[in-house]
Design a protein around this motif. Sequence first.
Motif, PDB file in Angstrom:
ATOM      1  N   GLY A  72       0.737  -1.148  -0.041  1.00 38.87           N
ATOM      2  CA  GLY A  72       0.023  -0.075  -0.121  1.00 38.87           C
ATOM      3  C   GLY A  72       0.782   1.378   0.094  1.00 38.87           C
ATOM      4  N   TYR A  73       2.040   1.126  -0.143  1.00 36.28           N
ATOM      5  CA  TYR A  73       2.792   2.415  -0.360  1.00 36.28           C
ATOM      6  C   TYR A  73       2.998   3.261  -1.455  1.00 36.28           C
ATOM      7  CZ  TYR A  73       4.721   1.512   4.529  1.00 36.28           C
ATOM      8  OH  TYR A  73       4.871   1.373   5.623  1.00 36.28           O
ATOM      9  N   LEU A  74       2.843   2.214  -2.629  1.00 36.21           N
ATOM     10  CA  LEU A  74       3.037   2.887  -4.218  1.00 36.21           C
ATOM     11  C   LEU A  74       1.815   2.154  -4.697  1.00 36.21           C
ATOM     12  CD1 LEU A  74       6.750   2.305  -4.580  1.00 36.21           C
ATOM     13  CD2 LEU A  74       5.755   4.480  -3.834  1.00 36.21           C
ATOM     14  N   ARG A  75       1.784   2.716  -6.122  1.00 40.35           N
ATOM     15  CA  ARG A  75       0.673   2.498  -6.906  1.00 40.35           C
ATOM     16  C   ARG A  75       1.325   2.676  -8.283  1.00 40.35           C
ATOM     17  NH1 ARG A  75      -2.316   6.706  -9.241  1.00 40.35           N
ATOM     18  NH2 ARG A  75      -1.523   8.081  -8.202  1.00 40.35           N
ATOM     19  N   LEU A  76       0.855   1.589  -9.232  1.00 34.15           N
ATOM     20  CA  LEU A  76       1.322   1.615 -10.539  1.00 34.15           C
ATOM     21  C   LEU A  76       0.211   2.106 -11.520  1.00 34.15           C
ATOM     22  CD1 LEU A  76       3.376  -1.767 -10.351  1.00 34.15           C
ATOM     23  CD2 LEU A  76       4.266   0.613 -10.894  1.00 34.15           C
ATOM     24  N   GLU A  77       0.790   2.609 -12.597  1.00 35.51           N
ATOM     25  CA  GLU A  77      -0.205   3.012 -13.823  1.00 35.51           C
ATOM     26  C   GLU A  77       0.337   2.877 -15.250  1.00 35.51           C
ATOM     27  OE1 GLU A  77      -2.170   7.426 -13.955  1.00 35.51           O
ATOM     28  OE2 GLU A  77      -2.263   6.821 -12.255  1.00 35.51           O
ATOM     29  N   ASP A  78      -0.348   2.337 -16.106  1.00 38.83           N
ATOM     30  CA  ASP A  78       0.013   2.023 -17.327  1.00 38.83           C
ATOM     31  C   ASP A  78      -0.171   3.437 -17.977  1.00 38.83           C
ATOM     32  OD1 ASP A  78      -0.123  -0.704 -16.669  1.00 38.83           O
ATOM     33  OD2 ASP A  78      -1.770  -1.225 -17.728  1.00 38.83           O
ATOM     34  N   ASP A  79       1.099   3.564 -18.634  1.00 39.69           N
ATOM     35  CA  ASP A  79       1.189   4.544 -19.670  1.00 39.69           C
ATOM     36  C   ASP A  79       0.156   4.626 -20.656  1.00 39.69           C
ATOM     37  OD1 ASP A  79       3.205   7.070 -19.986  1.00 39.69           O
ATOM     38  OD2 ASP A  79       2.682   6.127 -22.129  1.00 39.69           O
ATOM     39  N   ALA A  80      -0.327   5.710 -21.152  1.00 43.69           N
ATOM     40  CA  ALA A  80      -1.298   5.745 -22.146  1.00 43.69           C
ATOM     41  C   ALA A  80      -0.862   5.561 -23.479  1.00 43.69           C
ATOM     42  CB  ALA A  80      -1.963   7.254 -22.116  1.00 43.69           C
ATOM     43  N   LYS A  81       0.473   6.135 -23.856  1.00 41.40           N
ATOM     44  CA  LYS A  81       0.814   6.118 -25.169  1.00 41.40           C
ATOM     45  C   LYS A  81       1.833   4.755 -25.469  1.00 41.40           C
ATOM     46  CE  LYS A  81       0.886  10.975 -25.794  1.00 41.40           C
ATOM     47  NZ  LYS A  81       1.853  12.403 -25.871  1.00 41.40           N
ATOM     48  N   ASP A  82       2.872   4.627 -24.540  1.00 36.64           N
ATOM     49  CA  ASP A  82       3.762   3.438 -24.514  1.00 36.64           C
ATOM     50  C   ASP A  82       3.133   2.546 -23.850  1.00 36.64           C
ATOM     51  OD1 ASP A  82       5.794   1.711 -24.615  1.00 36.64           O
ATOM     52  OD2 ASP A  82       7.112   3.415 -24.989  1.00 36.64           O
ATOM     53  N   LYS A  83       2.751   1.294 -24.469  1.00 38.45           N
ATOM     54  CA  LYS A  83       2.179   0.249 -23.710  1.00 38.45           C
ATOM     55  C   LYS A  83       3.246  -0.733 -23.035  1.00 38.45           C
ATOM     56  CE  LYS A  83      -1.963  -0.056 -26.755  1.00 38.45           C
ATOM     57  NZ  LYS A  83      -2.615  -1.099 -27.641  1.00 38.45           N
ATOM     58  N   ARG A  84       4.481  -0.359 -23.053  1.00 40.57           N
ATOM     59  CA  ARG A  84       5.291  -1.072 -22.247  1.00 40.57           C
ATOM     60  C   ARG A  84       5.750  -0.637 -20.913  1.00 40.57           C
ATOM     61  NH1 ARG A  84      10.383  -0.265 -26.154  1.00 40.57           N
ATOM     62  NH2 ARG A  84       9.513   1.688 -25.847  1.00 40.57           N
ATOM     63  N   LEU A  85       5.450   0.642 -20.725  1.00 43.43           N
ATOM     64  CA  LEU A  85       5.772   1.324 -19.544  1.00 43.43           C
ATOM     65  C   LEU A  85       4.520   1.230 -18.384  1.00 43.43           C
ATOM     66  CD1 LEU A  85       7.960   2.601 -21.438  1.00 43.43           C
ATOM     67  CD2 LEU A  85       7.342   4.768 -20.865  1.00 43.43           C
ATOM     68  N   ARG A  86       5.154   1.131 -17.296  1.00 45.53           N
ATOM     69  CA  ARG A  86       4.232   1.222 -16.035  1.00 45.53           C
ATOM     70  C   ARG A  86       4.811   2.186 -15.229  1.00 45.53           C
ATOM     71  NH1 ARG A  86       2.874  -4.264 -13.330  1.00 45.53           N
ATOM     72  NH2 ARG A  86       1.077  -3.094 -12.935  1.00 45.53           N
ATOM     73  N   ARG A  87       4.152   3.354 -14.955  1.00 46.22           N
ATOM     74  CA  ARG A  87       4.534   4.608 -14.046  1.00 46.22           C
ATOM     75  C   ARG A  87       4.204   4.503 -12.804  1.00 46.22           C
ATOM     76  NH1 ARG A  87       6.601   8.224 -17.268  1.00 46.22           N
ATOM     77  NH2 ARG A  87       6.382   8.181 -19.507  1.00 46.22           N
ATOM     78  N   VAL A  88       5.058   4.917 -11.879  1.00 47.03           N
ATOM     79  CA  VAL A  88       4.958   5.009 -10.361  1.00 47.03           C
ATOM     80  C   VAL A  88       4.579   6.014  -9.709  1.00 47.03           C
ATOM     81  CG1 VAL A  88       6.280   3.766  -8.218  1.00 47.03           C
ATOM     82  CG2 VAL A  88       6.860   3.191 -10.554  1.00 47.03           C
ATOM     83  N   TYR A  89       3.823   5.843  -8.757  1.00 51.24           N
ATOM     84  CA  TYR A  89       3.320   6.967  -8.010  1.00 51.24           C
ATOM     85  C   TYR A  89       3.167   6.379  -6.564  1.00 51.24           C
ATOM     86  CZ  TYR A  89       1.793   8.590 -12.423  1.00 51.24           C
ATOM     87  OH  TYR A  89       1.962   9.329 -13.880  1.00 51.24           O
ATOM     88  N   VAL A  90       3.063   7.386  -5.374  1.00 53.32           N
ATOM     89  CA  VAL A  90       2.774   6.928  -4.250  1.00 53.32           C
ATOM     90  C   VAL A  90       1.419   6.929  -3.837  1.00 53.32           C
ATOM     91  CG1 VAL A  90       4.960   8.130  -2.966  1.00 53.32           C
ATOM     92  CG2 VAL A  90       2.868   9.493  -3.465  1.00 53.32           C
ATOM     93  N   ALA A  91       0.870   5.727  -3.097  1.00 57.89           N
ATOM     94  CA  ALA A  91      -0.514   5.736  -2.712  1.00 57.89           C
ATOM     95  C   ALA A  91      -0.253   6.410  -1.671  1.00 57.89           C
ATOM     96  CB  ALA A  91      -0.592   4.342  -2.456  1.00 57.89           C
ATOM     97  N   GLN A  92      -1.752   6.430  -0.814  1.00 61.57           N
ATOM     98  CA  GLN A  92      -1.945   7.094   0.306  1.00 61.57           C
ATOM     99  C   GLN A  92      -1.081   6.776   1.458  1.00 61.57           C
ATOM    100  OE1 GLN A  92      -4.302   9.543   0.655  1.00 61.57           O
ATOM    101  NE2 GLN A  92      -3.230   9.951   2.516  1.00 61.57           N
ATOM    102  N   LYS A  93      -0.676   5.561   1.732  1.00 64.28           N
ATOM    103  CA  LYS A  93       0.285   5.179   2.722  1.00 64.28           C
ATOM    104  C   LYS A  93       1.712   5.616   2.572  1.00 64.28           C
ATOM    105  CE  LYS A  93       1.621   0.795   5.002  1.00 64.28           C
ATOM    106  NZ  LYS A  93       1.200  -0.703   4.918  1.00 64.28           N
ATOM    107  N   GLY A  94       2.075   5.681   1.255  1.00 59.32           N
ATOM    108  CA  GLY A  94       3.215   6.375   1.110  1.00 59.32           C
ATOM    109  C   GLY A  94       3.411   7.833   1.279  1.00 59.32           C
ATOM    110  N   ALA A  95       2.268   8.575   0.879  1.00 60.94           N
ATOM    111  CA  ALA A  95       2.249  10.087   1.079  1.00 60.94           C
ATOM    112  C   ALA A  95       2.217  10.285   2.754  1.00 60.94           C
ATOM    113  CB  ALA A  95       0.994  10.583   0.574  1.00 60.94           C
TER     114      ALA A  95
END
Lengths: 133, 133
Positions: A72-95
């Motif tokens: 629950g610290y981080l969160r992943l999101e698929d990139d809209a344009k490049d389907k290979r990429l998964r972008r990383v963001y903090v989730a609530q617990k990380g913040a």
Amino acid sequence: MFEIIRDIGAITRQTEIETNAEFRRLGLANNAFIYVIRTYEKPGMFLGQLADSVQIDRTTAFRTVQKLVDSGYLRLEDDAKDKRLRRVYVAQKGADVYPELHAFEKHSSDRLVSQLTAEEQTQLTQLLSKLVY
Amino acid sequence: MFEIIRDIGAITRQTEIETNAEFRRLGLANNAFIYVIRTYEKPGMFLGQLADSVQIDRTTAFRTVQKLVDSGYLRLEDDAKDKRLRRVYVAQKGADVYPELHAFEKHSSDRLVSQLTAEEQTQLTQLLSKLVY
DNA sequence: ACTAAGTTATTGCAAATGCAATGAATAATC
DNA sequence: GATTATTCATTGCATTTGCAATAACTTAGT
């Protein structure tokens, strides 16, 4: 002259020992806390970028990020344009935990340079910045 | 100001990646080469001393030393007075390979500080020496 | 001299690590 | 536009790692 490279290694290993011991209780040992800090400060890096930015093997980084997503610290999101990429963001617990991580890093850093005058600290910062690529 | 602690960590991790890749062919990856270098330069440390001198966990250090004894790089000797202690020395193979390890460390160190003037290098050496208690 | 406290090497075990390999997607080249 | 090369995430697998515990030994305190 290679005292430089040896001293730098010694400081890193000692710092890691202390930081991992501190953050084990949060499930952020094994350098995991680094990922949360870096992601908080620069959201949206894809996995490989994040790994490279912390100089850690990509497969190790991948698995650590997976674990941090599960916990629950981080969160992943698929990139809209490049389907290979998964972008990383903090989730609530990380913040939520970032301030504490940040404070400890500051505390460690302050203690590390506590033998230096303010001017020496500035000097050291500038010298080191010339070394990283 | 914690760029210092981050830069130092980045340099260490990058250096370790390169050095481990270089010495894998000799069976000296995973920081094993460090033990050979330090033992050559300061023979007769006991296991715990050696581990502490390189800031590596004692059990990890113990196992690495065992491996290096098995592969002929190091040699152990019981202390005459204190029966708990086992002192570490280089074996023939360790002595043979030391010049190469030393040369690579020097090369890495030189490349690391190549962006600095001679005076800056001296400054950096002195500043870092104040950090490692 | 005896006991308690501290230090050493060592092992067990679960988890982390990292090289090598794979498949999918994109970029580059012809 | 087809093919080749590159880049990404992901998995397999054997090795490494390190916390926790133990036993042997030494030192300190009484």
